[in-house]
Scaffold this active site. Structure first.
Site, PDB file in Angstrom:
ATOM      1  N   ASN A   9      12.126 -87.027 -67.626  1.00 56.85           N
ATOM      2  CA  ASN A   9      11.105 -87.522 -68.552  1.00 56.85           C
ATOM      3  C   ASN A   9      11.260 -89.037 -68.643  1.00 56.85           C
ATOM      4  OD1 ASN A   9       9.376 -88.133 -70.588  1.00 56.85           O
ATOM      5  ND2 ASN A   9      10.494 -87.055 -72.207  1.00 56.85           N
ATOM      6  N   LYS A  11       9.335 -91.096 -70.052  1.00 59.56           N
ATOM      7  CA  LYS A  11       8.781 -91.670 -71.289  1.00 59.56           C
ATOM      8  C   LYS A  11       7.896 -92.872 -70.935  1.00 59.56           C
ATOM      9  CE  LYS A  11      12.696 -89.718 -73.661  1.00 59.56           C
ATOM     10  NZ  LYS A  11      13.644 -89.750 -74.750  1.00 59.56           N
ATOM     11  N   HIS A  95       7.180 -83.131 -77.762  1.00 60.74           N
ATOM     12  CA  HIS A  95       8.433 -83.900 -77.730  1.00 60.74           C
ATOM     13  C   HIS A  95       8.682 -84.504 -79.113  1.00 60.74           C
ATOM     14  CE1 HIS A  95      11.401 -86.930 -76.744  1.00 60.74           C
ATOM     15  NE2 HIS A  95      11.636 -86.230 -75.636  1.00 60.74           N
ATOM     16  N   GLU A  97       9.560 -87.301 -80.017  1.00 64.82           N
ATOM     17  CA  GLU A  97       8.990 -88.641 -80.206  1.00 64.82           C
ATOM     18  C   GLU A  97       7.516 -88.555 -80.577  1.00 64.82           C
ATOM     19  OE1 GLU A  97      10.407 -90.108 -76.470  1.00 64.82           O
ATOM     20  OE2 GLU A  97      12.442 -90.040 -77.264  1.00 64.82           O
ATOM     21  N   GLU A 167      16.021 -79.806 -77.548  1.00 67.66           N
ATOM     22  CA  GLU A 167      16.443 -81.203 -77.612  1.00 67.66           C
ATOM     23  C   GLU A 167      16.815 -81.553 -79.051  1.00 67.66           C
ATOM     24  OE1 GLU A 167      14.670 -83.528 -74.005  1.00 67.66           O
ATOM     25  OE2 GLU A 167      13.382 -83.787 -75.743  1.00 67.66           O
ATOM     26  N   GLY A 173      18.833 -90.070 -76.704  1.00 70.41           N
ATOM     27  CA  GLY A 173      18.984 -91.517 -76.565  1.00 70.41           C
ATOM     28  C   GLY A 173      20.155 -92.100 -77.339  1.00 70.41           C
ATOM     29  N   SER A 213      20.809 -86.969 -74.096  1.00 71.82           N
ATOM     30  CA  SER A 213      21.951 -87.671 -73.506  1.00 71.82           C
ATOM     31  C   SER A 213      22.615 -86.900 -72.358  1.00 71.82           C
ATOM     32  CB  SER A 213      22.980 -88.035 -74.586  1.00 71.82           C
ATOM     33  OG  SER A 213      22.405 -88.921 -75.531  1.00 71.82           O
ATOM     34  N   GLY A 235      16.909 -91.199 -70.379  1.00 74.80           N
ATOM     35  CA  GLY A 235      17.498 -92.439 -69.855  1.00 74.80           C
ATOM     36  C   GLY A 235      18.175 -92.305 -68.500  1.00 74.80           C
TER      37      GLY A 235
HETATM   38  P1  13P Z   1      17.820 -89.029 -73.286  1.00 76.37           P
HETATM   39  O1  13P Z   1      18.265 -88.291 -72.052  1.00 76.37           O
HETATM   40  O2  13P Z   1      17.543 -90.482 -73.049  1.00 76.37           O
HETATM   41  O3  13P Z   1      18.725 -88.762 -74.441  1.00 76.37           O
HETATM   42  O4  13P Z   1      16.389 -88.411 -73.683  1.00 76.37           O
HETATM   43  C1  13P Z   1      16.264 -87.031 -73.780  1.00 76.37           C
HETATM   44  C2  13P Z   1      14.831 -86.703 -73.907  1.00 76.37           C
HETATM   45  O5  13P Z   1      14.202 -86.979 -74.904  1.00 76.37           O
HETATM   46  C3  13P Z   1      14.173 -86.051 -72.759  1.00 76.37           C
HETATM   47  O6  13P Z   1      12.913 -85.579 -73.094  1.00 76.37           O
END
Ligand code: 13P
Length: 251
Positions: A9, A11, A95, A97, A167, A173, A213, A235
């Site tokens: 992902n 983002k 998600h 976010e 998640e 993150g 993460s 990330g």
């Molecule tokens: P990270 O791997 O950056 O923690 O993000 C996870 C995520 O939100 C994947 O959709």
């Protein structure tokens, strides 16, 4: 045996040129990997160019969102058929976010999951508790409500039609991955909820990803858990080498 599904992902990262450069470096690193599904989920703007480049590969594409209507006066939105048209097989829905910045709720998530299924896309429905909910001992209650509301009224015929991504918000993150045991506890709970909703066969086949993460260093121990069937990676999926190591966690 469930086939692992490992998704990047991205983002709001990468221009079209950067996405193409990623693929150029990533493809040679994946040679010989055939027993798992690998999915790239770029911003909408890079989908078409990536679809062209990936046509002759087994890598699948996903979108990060969609709208539930098929067409009309909905400025800024993307219809399910447009997501298909751009070359996607998967679509991320709900998600955290989007829940945080765009006030998406689970009744709305449910409409999007239904629209994705109708269009023949595989929705990756995201769920997960916040840190304060975990600290208050409410993790299972939150997960149960999210599953119940997100999948309300939905029917699937085959377990491959849907993916669920657990998640935990506190792990996204932050560098604080859930321990394999913490993740497994929730994954097996989710599978049990699916069994009660859609029966044993679908529950046994449904793939549940972990996200939060995930890195090359912790992927193998997460995947060793019986109910963890893949990862949704943020990330650590932005660099070809790092994401390739995650995909090849057992090599
Ligand atoms: P990270 O791997 O950056 O923690 O993000 C996870 C995520 O939100 C994947 O959709």
């Amino acid at each position: 045996m469930r086939r692992p599904v490992i998704a990047a992902n991205w983002k709001m990262h990468k221009t079209i040129a950067q996405a193409l450069q990623f693929v150029k470096e990533f493809l040679p690193l994946l040679e010989g990997v055939e027993d798992r599904d690998v999915v790239l989920i770029p911003p909408f703007t890079a989908l078409h160019a990536l679809a062209e480049t990936l046509r002759t590969t087994s890598i699948k594409l996903g979108a990060q969102n969609l709208f539930w209507e098929e067409e009309g006066a909905f400025t800024g939105e993307i219809a399910p058929s447009m997501v298909v048209d751009a070359g996607c097989t998967y679509v991320v829905i709900g998600h955290s976010e989007r829940r945080k910045y765009f006030q998406e709720t689970y009744p709305l998530v449910s409409k999007k999951v239904q629209a994705a299924l109708t269009a023949g896309l595989i929705p990756i429905m995201c769920i997960g508790e916040s840190l304060s909910e975990r600290k208050k001992g409410k993790t299972f209650e939150v997960i149960k409500n999210q599953i119940t509301e997100g999948l309300k009224g939905l029917q699937i015929q085959r377990s491959e039609q849907l993916v669920i991504a657990y998640e935990p918000i506190w792990a996204i993150g932050t560098g604080h991955t859930a321990t394999p045991e913490q993740a497994e506890e929730v994954h097996s709970f989710i599978r049990e909820l699916i069994r009660r909703t859609w029966g044993k066969e679908i529950a046994n086949g449904l793939r549940i990803q972990y996200g939060g993460s995930v890195k090359p260093e912790n992927m193998a121990e997460l995947m060793a858990m019986p109910d963890i069937d893949g990862a949704l990676v943020g990330g650590a999926s932005l660099k070809p080498d790092s994401f390739a190591r995650i995909v090849k966690y057992d090599q």
